[in-house]
Design an enzyme around this catalytic site. Structure first.
Site, PDB file in Angstrom:
ATOM      1  N   ARG A 285       0.869  -1.181   0.000  1.00 24.18           N
ATOM      2  CA  ARG A 285       0.000   0.000   0.000  1.00 24.18           C
ATOM      3  C   ARG A 285       0.900   1.223   0.000  1.00 24.18           C
ATOM      4  NH1 ARG A 285      -2.077   0.868   5.454  1.00 24.18           N
ATOM      5  NH2 ARG A 285      -0.631   2.606   5.329  1.00 24.18           N
ATOM      6  N   HIS A 289      -3.538   4.408   4.668  1.00 21.80           N
ATOM      7  CA  HIS A 289      -4.642   3.434   4.745  1.00 21.80           C
ATOM      8  C   HIS A 289      -5.910   4.060   4.161  1.00 21.80           C
ATOM      9  CE1 HIS A 289      -7.526   0.553   6.224  1.00 21.80           C
ATOM     10  NE2 HIS A 289      -8.145   1.522   6.859  1.00 21.80           N
ATOM     11  N   TYR A 298       4.230   5.214  11.370  1.00 26.89           N
ATOM     12  CA  TYR A 298       4.497   3.807  11.694  1.00 26.89           C
ATOM     13  C   TYR A 298       5.325   3.062  10.651  1.00 26.89           C
ATOM     14  CZ  TYR A 298       0.252   3.304   8.825  1.00 26.89           C
ATOM     15  OH  TYR A 298      -0.675   3.381   7.822  1.00 26.89           O
TER      16      TYR A 298
END
Ligand SMILES: Cc1ncc(C[n+]2csc(CCOP(=O)(O)OP(=O)(O)O)c2C)c(N)n1
Ligand SMILES: [Mg+2]
Length: 391
Positions: A285, A289, A298
């Site tokens: 990805r 998100h 993160y």
């Protein structure tokens, strides 16, 4: 690419391809196009199945066009959200090849059950790309007819659609629609994080014991929001299938050709009555998100850069160029089409009418309900209390 029937075959007609079991870097990965745009003729999966594709030049160009268009439309949707025109957007950036490859492998009669990120599959099903934008703008409840396009509504509840797909696939088998070349197959999309859901594991059990015509298509994009893959599994996800009693294969999800070949084979096995299988499309990805997420909190930039080098569109472009499948104007012409279509999308989003608030009650149940009627009446009275006021 037109929704036709390009073949999966044992031979490629392109020059000097190689054949190998697995790929140099990762013997577990089915790959037919390297990140450098080098074509691999055929490759064996973990159970010995040999995968290849045999596309015409026109079909190769069509796949490239699809990849560019879905990326551009997706980027436009992200921009629209940033400008306050959508409430939220879940970008497919980086996952174009997994979606276009599998989406084009579907035959007209096959049924797909998406998550909320399958805009590329939606595009391949022939659905107007404006449809999900109405949903994310909050002005309609989905838009398309799942039966007409054989593409179910988007599902936000993680993994739930795998159970819907299993029930649907069991119905297909009970209706006697499998066992021939024209049989029906079903595909369920879900993510790496979803594999930890009870629903998905239950779907595996039911599909397996009823030998359902179902392809489980897991886009392993390495994250479930901020949770990395290592929080979901200690074994490669495709190997989970073995424990449930059906085959699993890991495909390079950034390779549109391999994604097509593996999905087409799995669907054909399903339609011929050979039961379910699991495809793990190994991808990344590249974006957040959703537009509510900040992935810099993160994950580190070097990881993203490493995946950038495996970009699905760049490798297809390199392949088309090296093999002289395109003329000089082709790439500019595709970019221009993408620009036009994304502008058109934007104009139509901005022109979407706001629905009357009370219509939110309209499609909750097909035949209404007394409780809902009561709520609608109460809400209408509340809205009427503003009439004549400045607010
Ligand atoms: C049942 C359920 N639990 C939690 C959520 C919140 N949620 C939304 S997306 C997501 C992560 C899903 O990750 P993955 O399955 O890898 O799919 P991806 O978004 O990466 O495509 C979670 C936990 C939800 N929508 N549904
Ligand atoms: Mg994920």
């Amino acid at each position: 690419m037109a929704k036709g029937d390009p073949g999966v075959s044992t031979r490629s007609r392109r020059a000097a391809p190689r054949s190998r079991k697995g790929t140099g870097g990762d013997p577990e990965l089915v790959q037919l196009l390297t990140p450098e745009g080098e074509r691999i003729d055929s490759v064996a999966g973990p159970d010995g199945t040999v995968y290849s594709v045999d596309f015409t030049d026109e079909e190769y160009r069509g796949l490239y066009r699809d990849l560019v268009l879905v990326r551009k439309l997706d980027a436009e949707a992200t921009a629209l959200q940033r400008q306050g025109e959508l409430g939220l957007w879940a970008s497919l950036l980086g996952q174009e090849a997994a979606q276009v490859g599998s989406g084009r492998a579907l035959r007209t009669q096959d049924m797909a059950f998406p998550t909320y990120r399958e805009h590329g599959v939606l595009y391949c099903r022939g659905i107007d790309p404006i449809m999900p934008l109405g949903l994310f703008r909050g002005v309609d409840q989905g838009g398309w007819d799942p039966n007409e396009f054989k593409f179910n509504m988007y599902t936000i509840v993680i993994g739930a659609q795998t159970l819907h797909a299993t029930g649907y696939a069991m119905g297909v088998a009970m209706d006697g629609k499998t066992g021939t070349d024209d049989g029906e197959a079903v595909i369920a999309y879900f993510g790496d994080g979803a594999t930890s859901q009870g629903d998905v594991n239950e779907a595996f059990v039911w599909a397996s014991v009823f030998n359902s015509p179902l392809v489980f298509f897991c886009q392993n994009n390495q994250y479930a929001i901020s949770e990395p893959l290592e929080r979901q599994t200690r074994v490669p996800l495709y190997r989970r299938a073995g424990g449930f009693g059906f085959p699993g294969v890991r495909v390079d999800g950034n390779d549109v050709l391999a994604s097509y070949a593996v999905t087409r084979t799995a669907l054909d096995n399903a339609r011929h009555g050979q039961g379910p299988s699991l495809i793990e499309a190994y991808t990344y990805r590249m974006g957040a998100h959703t537009t509510s997420d900040d992935p810099t909190r993160y994950r580190i930039a070097s990881e993203v850069e490493a995946w950038q080098a495996k970009d699905p569109i760049a490798r297809m472009k390199a392949f088309l160029t090296k093999q002289q499948i395109v003329d000089a104007d082709f790439f500019a012409e595709v970019d221009e089409q993408a620009r036009r279509e994304s502008l058109h999308l934007r104009e139509r989003v901005l022109a979407m009418p706001n629905p009357e608030p009370v219509t939110m009650f309209d499609h909750v149940y097909p035949n209404g309900s007394p409780l809902l009627d009561e709520q609608r009446a109460k809400f209408s009275r509340y809205m009427e209390s503003f009439e004549g006021s400045a607010h």
